[in-house]
Scaffold this active site. Structure first.
Site, PDB file in Angstrom:
ATOM      1  N   ARG A 189      -0.093  -2.024  -7.118  1.00 11.77           N
ATOM      2  CA  ARG A 189      -0.494  -3.043  -6.148  1.00 11.77           C
ATOM      3  C   ARG A 189      -1.538  -3.978  -6.761  1.00 11.77           C
ATOM      4  NH1 ARG A 189      -1.427  -4.312  -0.527  1.00 11.77           N
ATOM      5  NH2 ARG A 189      -3.636  -4.491   0.016  1.00 11.77           N
ATOM      6  N   HIS A 227      -1.583   2.745  -6.438  1.00 15.76           N
ATOM      7  CA  HIS A 227      -2.385   1.564  -6.100  1.00 15.76           C
ATOM      8  C   HIS A 227      -2.557   0.649  -7.308  1.00 15.76           C
ATOM      9  CE1 HIS A 227      -4.163   0.212  -2.417  1.00 15.76           C
ATOM     10  NE2 HIS A 227      -5.250  -0.191  -3.027  1.00 15.76           N
ATOM     11  N   TYR A 265      -9.853 -10.112  -7.297  1.00 15.13           N
ATOM     12  CA  TYR A 265      -8.852 -10.409  -8.306  1.00 15.13           C
ATOM     13  C   TYR A 265      -9.158 -11.694  -9.059  1.00 15.13           C
ATOM     14  CZ  TYR A 265      -6.426  -6.662  -5.985  1.00 15.13           C
ATOM     15  OH  TYR A 265      -6.111  -5.439  -5.453  1.00 15.13           O
ATOM     16  N   LYS A 269      -2.177  -2.103   7.576  1.00 13.87           N
ATOM     17  CA  LYS A 269      -3.529  -1.667   7.924  1.00 13.87           C
ATOM     18  C   LYS A 269      -3.947  -2.316   9.242  1.00 13.87           C
ATOM     19  CE  LYS A 269      -7.966  -0.851   5.678  1.00 13.87           C
ATOM     20  NZ  LYS A 269      -8.760  -1.063   4.427  1.00 13.87           N
ATOM     21  N   HIS A 325      -4.636  -8.556   3.471  1.00 15.41           N
ATOM     22  CA  HIS A 325      -6.089  -8.489   3.605  1.00 15.41           C
ATOM     23  C   HIS A 325      -6.541  -9.310   4.807  1.00 15.41           C
ATOM     24  CE1 HIS A 325      -6.796  -7.523  -0.950  1.00 15.41           C
ATOM     25  NE2 HIS A 325      -6.487  -6.460  -0.232  1.00 15.41           N
ATOM     26  N   ARG A 336       0.862  -1.176   0.000  1.00  8.58           N
ATOM     27  CA  ARG A 336       0.000   0.000   0.000  1.00  8.58           C
ATOM     28  C   ARG A 336       0.903   1.232   0.000  1.00  8.58           C
ATOM     29  NH1 ARG A 336      -2.323  -3.420   4.022  1.00  8.58           N
ATOM     30  NH2 ARG A 336      -4.441  -4.124   3.493  1.00  8.58           N
TER      31      ARG A 336
END
Length: 300
Positions: free
Chosen positions: A243, A240, A275, A174, A266, A149
């Site tokens: 990514r 992004h 994806y 995150k 995630h 990120r």
């Protein structure tokens, strides 16, 4: 807004910061959402904002929606109010939660834009004309190599990189989560070239400006835009997107969604599943271009 309401919001934000380890971005958004909610309650002439009911919450969502607010923002505002009242109930400052049974509109699922392998190669294989461009290439290679990120990249320190083992420690993921990531050979080579030219400064940051200050997220965005413009790349590329490209290309090759989930950081595999849709789009395109019957479907 009454002093009591302001104090309640401040206490809630302190709770999120201290116990939930919420990011500064989340805290800022939640504070703004709750102030808007309190102002709405005042406009409804509620004697006490704790007297708000589900009908008031629905009207608030409708009001914000009429102001062209997107579904994802509406869902965040509802989540902020729901969490706020849950906090108040725990503290004995509210009897019930007016968000009970209230739902915000579901956001439309948008597939992220990404680059194909040749586009990435064309972008990253361009030569550097200065020490700062050596830094830029190292940043962009690392984005694509490790699926970082933007916020994670700018917070990297030199000590987080293990060049000999080709590994990277992300300490500011995150939700405050840490994870180790592999770094590809081309990214390692680009990083070594940058570190050999990096200004001698006190900052521990891996990526610094000419003056030795840690780069901001905005700095990185501007440098990527400049890099693409100077090389006349037609595609509008943002950090992004690298990514997204990392995730899609890796999933297409490995078919291991759990591994991609871990690499991306995630918390839920459902976030990574977008994806798989991108991968299916690729397969469908190959089918349409290659299958002798598929080619004629558009003209039938």
């Amino acid at each position: 807004m009454t002093p009591e309401a302001t104090q309640a919001i401040d206490s809630f934000i302190d709770y999120l910061r201290g116990e939930k380890r919420a990011s500064a971005h989340t805290l800022s958004n939640y504070r703004r959402d709750l102030k808007q909610w309190q102002q709405f309650c005042v406009s409804r002439k509620l004697a006490d904002w704790t007297q708000a009911g589900a009908a008031d919450v629905r009207q608030f969502i409708v009001f914000r929606h009429q102001n062209r607010l997107g579904a994802s923002s509406l869902r965040r505002k509802l989540a902020a109010i729901r969490s706020f009242y849950r906090f108040l109930m725990q503290k004995g400052r509210a009897v019930d939660n007016p968000t009970q049974g209230v739902r915000a509109p579901k956001p439309a699922k948008k597939l992220p834009k990404l680059l194909d392998v040749d586009q990435v190669a064309g972008m990253l294989d361009a030569p550097a004309d200065s020490s700062l461009e050596l830094r830029d290439i190292a940043m962009f290679e690392l984005f694509y190599s490790s699926g970082l990120r933007l916020s994670e990249l700018v917070m990297l320190d030199i000590k987080d990189l293990n060049q000999s083992e080709g590994m990277l420690l992300v300490r500011h993921g995150k939700g405050g989560k840490q994870r180790y990531l592999p770094v590809g050979a081309k990214a390692v080579a680009a990083l070594r070239a940058w570190l050999a030219q990096r200004p001698d400064c006190e900052s521990p940051a891996l990526f610094v400006s000419r003056s030795g200050a840690r780069l901001s997220q905005r700095n990185v965005q501007l440098r990527l835009r400049r890099w693409c413009e100077r090389r006349e790349l037609k595609e509008h590329i943002h950090p992004h997107m690298l990514r997204h490209s990392f995730a899609s290309h890796l999933l297409e090759s490995s078919q291991d969604i759990r591994a991609v989930q871990e690499l991306l950081g995630h918390a839920d595999v459902s976030t990574t599943q977008i994806y798989t849709h991108l991968d299916f789009q690729h397969l469908a395109k190959v089918y349409d271009n290659a299958h002798p019957r598929a080619k004629k479907r558009g003209s039938e």
